[in-house]
Write an enzyme that holds these catalytic residues in place. Sequence first.
Site, PDB file in Angstrom:
ATOM      1  N   CYS A  66      54.841  33.753  37.632  1.00 18.43           N
ATOM      2  CA  CYS A  66      54.642  34.717  36.543  1.00 18.43           C
ATOM      3  C   CYS A  66      55.762  34.607  35.514  1.00 18.43           C
ATOM      4  O   CYS A  66      56.846  35.172  35.695  1.00 18.43           O
ATOM      5  CB  CYS A  66      54.569  36.141  37.114  1.00 18.43           C
ATOM      6  SG  CYS A  66      54.262  37.395  35.863  1.00 18.43           S
ATOM      7  N   CYS A  85      56.824  37.887  33.933  1.00 17.83           N
ATOM      8  CA  CYS A  85      57.636  38.734  34.829  1.00 17.83           C
ATOM      9  C   CYS A  85      59.053  38.198  34.972  1.00 17.83           C
ATOM     10  O   CYS A  85      60.014  38.946  34.965  1.00 17.83           O
ATOM     11  CB  CYS A  85      57.018  38.781  36.230  1.00 17.83           C
ATOM     12  SG  CYS A  85      55.257  39.085  36.258  1.00 17.83           S
ATOM     13  N   ASP A  86      59.191  36.894  35.138  1.00  9.55           N
ATOM     14  CA  ASP A  86      60.471  36.329  35.574  1.00  9.55           C
ATOM     15  C   ASP A  86      61.175  35.451  34.531  1.00  9.55           C
ATOM     16  O   ASP A  86      62.323  35.052  34.754  1.00  9.55           O
ATOM     17  CB  ASP A  86      60.260  35.505  36.859  1.00  9.55           C
ATOM     18  CG  ASP A  86      59.809  36.396  38.017  1.00  9.55           C
ATOM     19  OD1 ASP A  86      60.169  37.587  38.010  1.00  9.55           O
ATOM     20  OD2 ASP A  86      59.090  35.908  38.910  1.00  9.55           O
TER      21      ASP A  86
HETATM   22  C1  LIG Z   1      56.238  36.771  42.235  1.00  8.36           C
HETATM   23  C2  LIG Z   1      55.636  37.809  41.339  1.00  8.36           C
HETATM   24  C3  LIG Z   1      56.465  38.583  40.538  1.00  8.36           C
HETATM   25  C4  LIG Z   1      55.923  39.544  39.721  1.00  8.36           C
HETATM   26  N1  LIG Z   1      56.774  40.299  38.961  1.00  8.36           N
HETATM   27  C5  LIG Z   1      56.267  41.248  38.162  1.00  8.36           C
HETATM   28  C6  LIG Z   1      57.140  42.047  37.355  1.00  8.36           C
HETATM   29  O1  LIG Z   1      58.365  41.876  37.374  1.00  8.36           O
HETATM   30  N2  LIG Z   1      56.561  42.988  36.573  1.00  8.36           N
HETATM   31  C7  LIG Z   1      55.201  43.182  36.517  1.00  8.36           C
HETATM   32  O2  LIG Z   1      54.757  44.070  35.792  1.00  8.36           O
HETATM   33  N3  LIG Z   1      54.361  42.431  37.251  1.00  8.36           N
HETATM   34  C8  LIG Z   1      54.856  41.478  38.066  1.00  8.36           C
HETATM   35  N4  LIG Z   1      54.005  40.703  38.798  1.00  8.36           N
HETATM   36  C9  LIG Z   1      52.557  40.929  38.677  1.00  8.36           C
HETATM   37  C10 LIG Z   1      52.176  42.169  39.500  1.00  8.36           C
HETATM   38  O3  LIG Z   1      52.674  42.014  40.807  1.00  8.36           O
HETATM   39  C11 LIG Z   1      50.675  42.366  39.526  1.00  8.36           C
HETATM   40  O4  LIG Z   1      50.171  42.426  38.214  1.00  8.36           O
HETATM   41  C12 LIG Z   1      50.315  43.666  40.240  1.00  8.36           C
HETATM   42  O5  LIG Z   1      50.874  43.697  41.545  1.00  8.36           O
HETATM   43  C13 LIG Z   1      48.806  43.850  40.339  1.00  8.36           C
HETATM   44  O6  LIG Z   1      48.580  45.023  41.027  1.00  8.36           O
HETATM   45  P1  LIG Z   1      47.205  45.309  41.775  1.00  8.36           P
HETATM   46  O7  LIG Z   1      47.350  46.670  42.341  1.00  8.36           O
HETATM   47  O8  LIG Z   1      46.071  45.032  40.897  1.00  8.36           O
HETATM   48  O9  LIG Z   1      47.089  44.214  42.941  1.00  8.36           O
HETATM   49  P2  LIG Z   1      48.083  43.574  43.998  1.00  8.36           P
HETATM   50  O10 LIG Z   1      49.501  43.948  43.790  1.00  8.36           O
HETATM   51  O11 LIG Z   1      47.714  42.147  44.022  1.00  8.36           O
HETATM   52  O12 LIG Z   1      47.606  44.231  45.357  1.00  8.36           O
HETATM   53  C14 LIG Z   1      46.357  43.939  45.911  1.00  8.36           C
HETATM   54  C15 LIG Z   1      46.201  44.716  47.194  1.00  8.36           C
HETATM   55  O13 LIG Z   1      44.868  44.563  47.669  1.00  8.36           O
HETATM   56  C16 LIG Z   1      44.899  44.385  49.069  1.00  8.36           C
HETATM   57  N5  LIG Z   1      43.634  43.729  49.452  1.00  8.36           N
HETATM   58  C17 LIG Z   1      43.171  42.504  49.155  1.00  8.36           C
HETATM   59  N6  LIG Z   1      41.973  42.297  49.734  1.00  8.36           N
HETATM   60  C18 LIG Z   1      41.662  43.441  50.391  1.00  8.36           C
HETATM   61  C19 LIG Z   1      40.551  43.863  51.195  1.00  8.36           C
HETATM   62  N7  LIG Z   1      39.509  43.068  51.439  1.00  8.36           N
HETATM   63  N8  LIG Z   1      40.574  45.130  51.738  1.00  8.36           N
HETATM   64  C20 LIG Z   1      41.621  45.965  51.501  1.00  8.36           C
HETATM   65  N9  LIG Z   1      42.685  45.610  50.744  1.00  8.36           N
HETATM   66  C21 LIG Z   1      42.711  44.369  50.217  1.00  8.36           C
HETATM   67  C22 LIG Z   1      46.167  43.583  49.314  1.00  8.36           C
HETATM   68  O14 LIG Z   1      46.586  43.711  50.668  1.00  8.36           O
HETATM   69  C23 LIG Z   1      47.109  44.265  48.325  1.00  8.36           C
HETATM   70  O15 LIG Z   1      47.683  45.410  48.928  1.00  8.36           O
HETATM   71  C24 LIG Z   1      54.513  39.747  39.664  1.00  8.36           C
HETATM   72  C25 LIG Z   1      53.670  38.962  40.466  1.00  8.36           C
HETATM   73  C26 LIG Z   1      54.218  38.023  41.300  1.00  8.36           C
HETATM   74  C27 LIG Z   1      53.310  37.198  42.185  1.00  8.36           C
END
Ligand SMILES: Cc1cc2nc3c(=O)[nH]c(=O)nc-3n(C[C@H](O)[C@H](O)[C@H](O)COP(=O)(O)OP(=O)(O)OC[C@H]3O[C@@H](n4cnc5c(N)ncnc54)[C@H](O)[C@@H]3O)c2cc1C
Length: 321
Positions: free
Chosen positions: A141, A144-145
């Site tokens: 990302c 992000c980084d």
């Molecule tokens: C290395 C890294 C660094 C990042 N740094 C930043 C940052 O500094 N700032 C920023 O704003 N964004 C950052 N991001 C991006 C950010 O993490 C994502 O945009 C954000 O987490 C998305 O949130 P979400 O709730 O949509 O999904 P996610 O955080 O992807 O969470 C998905 C959830 O769904 C669950 N899940 C999946 N399938 C199922 C299922 N079948 N049943 C039940 N649960 C399920 C998983 O277990 C997880 O808990 C970063 C991403 C990465 C990879």
Amino acid sequence: MSEKIERIKTLILGSGPAGYTAAIYAARADLKPIMYTGMEPGGQLTTTTEVDNFPGYPEGIDGPTMMVQLQQQAERFGTEVRIGMATSVDFSDEIGGIHKVTIDDAKVVEAETVIISTGATAKYLGIPSEQRLRGGGVSACAVCDGFFYKGQDVAIVGGGDTAAEEASYLANICRKVTMLVRKDHMRASKAMQHRVNSLENIELRYNSEVDEVLGEQVVEGLRIVNNQTGEKDEIAITGFFVAIGHKPNTDIFVGQLEMDDTGYLITHGKSTKTSKPGVFASGDVQDKEYRQAVTAAGTGCMAALDAERYLATIEAPEEVS
Ligand SMILES: Cc1cc2nc3c(=O)[nH]c(=O)nc-3n(C[C@H](O)[C@H](O)[C@H](O)COP(=O)(O)OP(=O)(O)OC[C@H]3O[C@@H](n4cnc5c(N)ncnc54)[C@H](O)[C@@H]3O)c2cc1C
């Protein structure tokens, strides 16, 4: 399957920023939400040490701590957080219908509303040195980084629009960006290619693949192989960005919900409504554009409000204009 059935108002799938924000709002609206965390409790941010761009943390915060705090906030208002994974779904087509979600192939939850926040998973190259240095200079990302590599030399791998976008973003912050493209051309749109080509501090290397990410504790360089000639060379870098795509976690919704051609859930208009009444989607699972914690949290809030309004219409239809 030994089937135990439970009937609830609001089921939340996923425990990232979208799921927890939906939970905070749903719990405060007395929807008595139950959340299943999935296989990665806390979501993608649990894999990063520094979150510097989420509003409200002037000193920044590490990802796992932020996610524990979000869980505590959701539980404070009565969200029940359970470890478990949705393994299949049977969504109703009817307004007011009951949606069935099977958890861990063992238990069925029947819910009046479902909020899907299952996120998207960044794809990595899969080579051992890249996996070892994730969090030590390897990132999926740039937005992000990238900031952590201000004024430094970095490399990015990928040839699509996202890679081109992220390379341009990095070029504004970093001294030099080496962009590695596996083919002899980029897949990115002509406009994006033009943007990349116009930036003097981006060096494009075609027919190029990563042989190894160099460094013990942190990234120090990259060994690159030319896939036409087999020739190898090394460059010194401090940050390595992988931009070869994301896979939305939507396999279990195939045939149940409308998706785009890359598997992202489609939401309608300025809402989190999916193609089934009472089923809402928030966060990265429905957003291939922004993919940030704060945008995920924003749509989590929207999903809970949409669920609350939907329940109000089916409980008291005559009051709705
Ligand atoms: C290395 C890294 C660094 C990042 N740094 C930043 C940052 O500094 N700032 C920023 O704003 N964004 C950052 N991001 C991006 C950010 O993490 C994502 O945009 C954000 O987490 C998305 O949130 P979400 O709730 O949509 O999904 P996610 O955080 O992807 O969470 C998905 C959830 O769904 C669950 N899940 C999946 N399938 C199922 C299922 N079948 N049943 C039940 N649960 C399920 C998983 O277990 C997880 O808990 C970063 C991403 C990465 C990879």
